[in-house]
Design a protein around this motif. Structure first.
Motif, PDB file in Angstrom:
ATOM      1  N   ASP A 213      23.230  47.889 -23.565  1.00  9.31           N
ATOM      2  CA  ASP A 213      22.224  48.266 -24.433  1.00  9.31           C
ATOM      3  C   ASP A 213      20.972  47.944 -24.280  1.00  9.31           C
ATOM      4  N   GLN A 214      20.600  46.848 -23.476  1.00  8.79           N
ATOM      5  CA  GLN A 214      19.313  46.244 -23.256  1.00  8.79           C
ATOM      6  C   GLN A 214      18.746  46.596 -21.923  1.00  8.79           C
ATOM      7  N   MET A 215      19.427  47.528 -21.295  1.00  9.75           N
ATOM      8  CA  MET A 215      19.096  47.889 -19.775  1.00  9.75           C
ATOM      9  C   MET A 215      18.462  49.091 -20.239  1.00  9.75           C
ATOM     10  N   LEU A 216      17.105  49.212 -20.225  1.00  5.65           N
ATOM     11  CA  LEU A 216      16.179  50.352 -20.701  1.00  5.65           C
ATOM     12  C   LEU A 216      15.069  50.294 -19.757  1.00  5.65           C
ATOM     13  N   VAL A 235      33.318  51.083 -34.352  1.00  7.19           N
ATOM     14  CA  VAL A 235      33.722  50.014 -33.305  1.00  7.19           C
ATOM     15  C   VAL A 235      32.646  49.931 -32.339  1.00  7.19           C
ATOM     16  N   THR A 236      31.854  48.831 -32.382  1.00  5.31           N
ATOM     17  CA  THR A 236      30.833  48.827 -31.050  1.00  5.31           C
ATOM     18  C   THR A 236      31.357  47.915 -30.136  1.00  5.31           C
ATOM     19  N   LEU A 237      31.206  48.139 -28.765  1.00  6.58           N
ATOM     20  CA  LEU A 237      31.833  47.522 -27.429  1.00  6.58           C
ATOM     21  C   LEU A 237      30.820  46.889 -26.706  1.00  6.58           C
ATOM     22  N   SER A 238      30.710  45.696 -26.334  1.00  8.23           N
ATOM     23  CA  SER A 238      29.715  45.279 -25.466  1.00  8.23           C
ATOM     24  C   SER A 238      30.105  44.134 -24.725  1.00  8.23           C
ATOM     25  N   GLY A 239      29.364  43.551 -24.093  1.00  3.66           N
ATOM     26  CA  GLY A 239      29.810  42.206 -23.323  1.00  3.66           C
ATOM     27  C   GLY A 239      28.882  41.633 -22.474  1.00  3.66           C
ATOM     28  N   LEU A 240      29.166  40.711 -21.697  1.00  8.25           N
ATOM     29  CA  LEU A 240      28.356  39.845 -20.847  1.00  8.25           C
ATOM     30  C   LEU A 240      28.314  40.397 -19.167  1.00  8.25           C
ATOM     31  N   SER A 241      29.099  41.587 -18.900  1.00  8.11           N
ATOM     32  CA  SER A 241      28.917  42.038 -17.609  1.00  8.11           C
ATOM     33  C   SER A 241      27.920  42.533 -17.014  1.00  8.11           C
ATOM     34  N   LYS A 242      27.203  43.371 -17.639  1.00  3.83           N
ATOM     35  CA  LYS A 242      25.802  44.026 -17.069  1.00  3.83           C
ATOM     36  C   LYS A 242      24.560  43.334 -17.349  1.00  3.83           C
ATOM     37  N   ILE A 243      24.359  43.286 -18.681  1.00  2.00           N
ATOM     38  CA  ILE A 243      22.845  42.842 -19.360  1.00  2.00           C
ATOM     39  C   ILE A 243      22.852  41.347 -18.581  1.00  2.00           C
ATOM     40  N   TYR A 244      24.140  40.579 -18.523  1.00  3.83           N
ATOM     41  CA  TYR A 244      23.937  39.077 -18.295  1.00  3.83           C
ATOM     42  C   TYR A 244      24.480  38.793 -16.735  1.00  3.83           C
ATOM     43  N   ASN A 281      39.723  35.034 -21.780  1.00 10.87           N
ATOM     44  CA  ASN A 281      39.328  34.002 -20.883  1.00 10.87           C
ATOM     45  C   ASN A 281      38.396  32.866 -21.866  1.00 10.87           C
ATOM     46  N   VAL A 282      38.892  31.891 -21.898  1.00  6.29           N
ATOM     47  CA  VAL A 282      38.256  30.805 -22.764  1.00  6.29           C
ATOM     48  C   VAL A 282      36.945  30.311 -22.038  1.00  6.29           C
ATOM     49  N   PRO A 283      36.864  29.716 -21.061  1.00  7.71           N
ATOM     50  CA  PRO A 283      35.720  29.224 -20.266  1.00  7.71           C
ATOM     51  C   PRO A 283      34.497  30.240 -20.572  1.00  7.71           C
ATOM     52  N   GLY A 284      34.683  31.534 -20.090  1.00  7.42           N
ATOM     53  CA  GLY A 284      33.671  32.517 -20.287  1.00  7.42           C
ATOM     54  C   GLY A 284      33.116  32.805 -21.714  1.00  7.42           C
ATOM     55  N   GLN A 285      34.119  32.437 -22.684  1.00  3.71           N
ATOM     56  CA  GLN A 285      33.430  32.675 -23.994  1.00  3.71           C
ATOM     57  C   GLN A 285      32.429  31.790 -24.491  1.00  3.71           C
ATOM     58  N   TRP A 286      32.408  30.411 -23.640  1.00  2.32           N
ATOM     59  CA  TRP A 286      31.257  29.528 -24.043  1.00  2.32           C
ATOM     60  C   TRP A 286      29.949  29.997 -23.569  1.00  2.32           C
ATOM     61  N   ALA A 287      29.911  30.807 -22.905  1.00  2.00           N
ATOM     62  CA  ALA A 287      28.473  31.506 -22.344  1.00  2.00           C
ATOM     63  C   ALA A 287      28.059  32.511 -23.078  1.00  2.00           C
ATOM     64  N   VAL A 288      28.731  32.764 -24.316  1.00  2.00           N
ATOM     65  CA  VAL A 288      28.387  33.809 -24.995  1.00  2.00           C
ATOM     66  C   VAL A 288      27.159  33.618 -26.092  1.00  2.00           C
ATOM     67  N   GLN A 289      27.427  32.428 -26.629  1.00  2.00           N
ATOM     68  CA  GLN A 289      26.230  31.980 -27.488  1.00  2.00           C
ATOM     69  C   GLN A 289      25.057  31.893 -26.786  1.00  2.00           C
ATOM     70  N   THR A 290      25.032  31.102 -25.623  1.00  2.00           N
ATOM     71  CA  THR A 290      23.905  30.710 -24.785  1.00  2.00           C
ATOM     72  C   THR A 290      23.355  32.271 -24.257  1.00  2.00           C
ATOM     73  N   ALA A 291      24.082  33.024 -24.070  1.00  2.00           N
ATOM     74  CA  ALA A 291      23.592  34.337 -23.459  1.00  2.00           C
ATOM     75  C   ALA A 291      22.777  35.039 -24.673  1.00  2.00           C
ATOM     76  N   VAL A 295      16.740  33.178 -23.563  1.00  2.57           N
ATOM     77  CA  VAL A 295      15.877  34.484 -23.364  1.00  2.57           C
ATOM     78  C   VAL A 295      16.739  35.505 -22.414  1.00  2.57           C
ATOM     79  N   GLN A 296      16.185  36.818 -22.989  1.00  5.80           N
ATOM     80  CA  GLN A 296      16.740  38.066 -22.489  1.00  5.80           C
ATOM     81  C   GLN A 296      16.176  38.534 -20.979  1.00  5.80           C
ATOM     82  N   SER A 297      16.619  37.853 -19.898  1.00  9.48           N
ATOM     83  CA  SER A 297      15.943  37.920 -18.543  1.00  9.48           C
ATOM     84  C   SER A 297      16.135  39.350 -18.245  1.00  9.48           C
TER      85      SER A 297
END
Length: 418
Positions: A213-216, A235-244, A281-291, A295-297
């Motif tokens: 969604d932000q890779m434009l 149903v909107t689907l997204s995640g950490l894999s690509k943008i982050y 996966n629980v450890p990875g979920q803690w990165a969502v709020q920070t991501a 800053v949207q690098s």
């Protein structure tokens, strides 16, 4: 005597995932023999030196002590609430944390959402070309993918009139992939709005895969589908894999918005399936709020001078300098869908070309037919390598295409004996 092999699940006979299929297996064999393979078949940023933002890694480390038990089947609250805030900032105001499911990547959530919805013989409208996991998941759940064309000559944009013409009493849902994998197209708002109205009239579930969604690039305008769908379920689907750049974290989310009054049983079914796999996966979920809150690098990477932008430009330049290739400049995502000029190469076959390119030049690509299209003159590459690497890649591609063209030329006929 050898025992007779037990038959596999019949649904798998119609499932293909060539991105990691025969060509990828052959590439692994060549690697074991000592060859260095340039892998352009998968959008996997970490393999090309892209790093996940350090703040996300620190958030995981600092919360490892809270990551040992199972969490709620929908995911930890801070992650779900961060997704809600992102949606609200985009104008999707009717969602709460209860409407968000965290999964082991978008891939798992696609399977869960379709399994909860589909019955034998149902139909789902899927774009052609598509990301083949969508077709595979529809098939595995005893339903049938029905393809609506996003043709090259139309800029790989969907045609709402064709979408409506394909509807039958068995149609349950429509899938949109925007920004698109494999083409890099970003769908215009008017087409999306027209498809939203079609879905609302027929009560279809709208699945909007927005992992890029932000890779434009340039002025490409991204419109979240959930801002357009009101009178049916979206149903909107997204995640950490690509943008982050966090593919290995395996964290994605599904957000349910729009009309939910008739979807109670469906949402309960999704939650049941989420419960059966216990949790993401629980450890990875803690990165969502920070991501999502930091800053949207990605914007630095896709702006002029950024690595993704410049690599995209290297592909455009490489195709422009080629005797055989053309490409529509990707407006988003991390792929380019290149076309081979079949007037210069009559009889061109994408699978044969991909195999020859791998065997002779050690470059691994994804043939266009892997993405459920009826034509065989395209192939997909990821934009992740550096511009210098692409300069070498296009030299190798041109060698193979030139050799194929030379073989295709009719041989001169010598003088007949007197």
């Amino acid at each position: 005597m050898d025992k007779e092999q037990r038959p596999i699940n019949r649904s798998l006979r119609d499932v293909r995932y060539e991105i990691r299929g025969v060509l990828a297996h052959r590439a692994q064999e060549l690697q074991r023999q000592g060859y260095e393979i340039t892998e352009l078949n998968i959008g996997n940023p970490g393999l090309f030196g892209y790093r996940t933002p350090e703040t996300m890694r620190l958030a995981m480390i600092e919360n490892l002590g809270q990551s040992e038990p199972y969490c709620h089947q929908k995911g930890i609250f801070p992650a779900r609430e961060a997704v809600v805030m992102q949606q609200q900032n985009r104008g999707v105001l009717d969602v709460t944390a209860d409407d968000v499911f965290i999964g082991n990547g978008v891939s798992e959530l696609i399977e869960l959402c379709l399994r909860a919805l589909l019955n034998n013989g149902d139909e789902v409208l899927v774009p052609s070309p598509d990301y083949p996991l969508w077709s595979a998941s529809v098939t595995l759940n005893q339903a049938r993918p029905v393809y609506y064309d996003c043709r090259p000559e139309n800029g790989f944009q969907p045609d709402p009139e064709q979408v409506e013409a394909l509807l039958t009493p068995r149609t349950r849902a429509i899938v949109l992939i925007n920004p698109n994998n494999p083409t890099g197209a970003v769908y215009d708002r008017d087409r999306l709005a027209a498809i939203a109205r079609i879905a609302e009239r027929r009560g279809l579930v709208v699945f909007s895969d927005e992992i890029y969604d932000q890779m434009l690039y340039g002025e490409a305008p991204f419109t979240p589908m959930a801002t357009l769908v009101r009178d049916t379920l979206c149903v909107t689907l997204s995640g950490l894999s690509k943008i982050y750049r966090a593919c290995g974290y395996r964290i994605g989310w599904a957000v349910f918005s729009g009309k939910r009054t008739d979807a109670h049983d469906y949402l309960q079914a999704v939650e049941l399936l989420a419960s059966l796999r216990l949790c993401a996966n629980v450890p990875g979920q803690w990165a969502v709020q920070t991501a999502l809150g930091g800053v949207q690098s990605i914007q630095q990477l896709t702006a002029p001078g950024g690595r993704l932008y410049e690599s995209r430009q290297a592909i455009i330049d490489g195709a422009g300098q080629s005797e055989f290739l053309e490409v529509r400049a990707p407006a988003g995502a991390m792929y380019a869908f290149l076309r081979v000029d079949t007037q210069r190469l009559p009889g061109f076959d994408d699978q044969a070309f991909a195999l020859e390119l791998l065997e002779k030049q050690h470059v691994l690509i994804a043939p266009g037919s892997s993405f459920n299209v009826p034509y065989r003159d395209h192939f997909r590459v990821t934009t992740l390598p550096t511009p210098d690497e692409f300069a070498r890649v296009f030299e190798r591609i041109e060698k193979v295409l030139s050799a194929m063209a030379a073989r295709a030329r009719p041989r001169s006929v010598g003088a007949s004996p007197g």
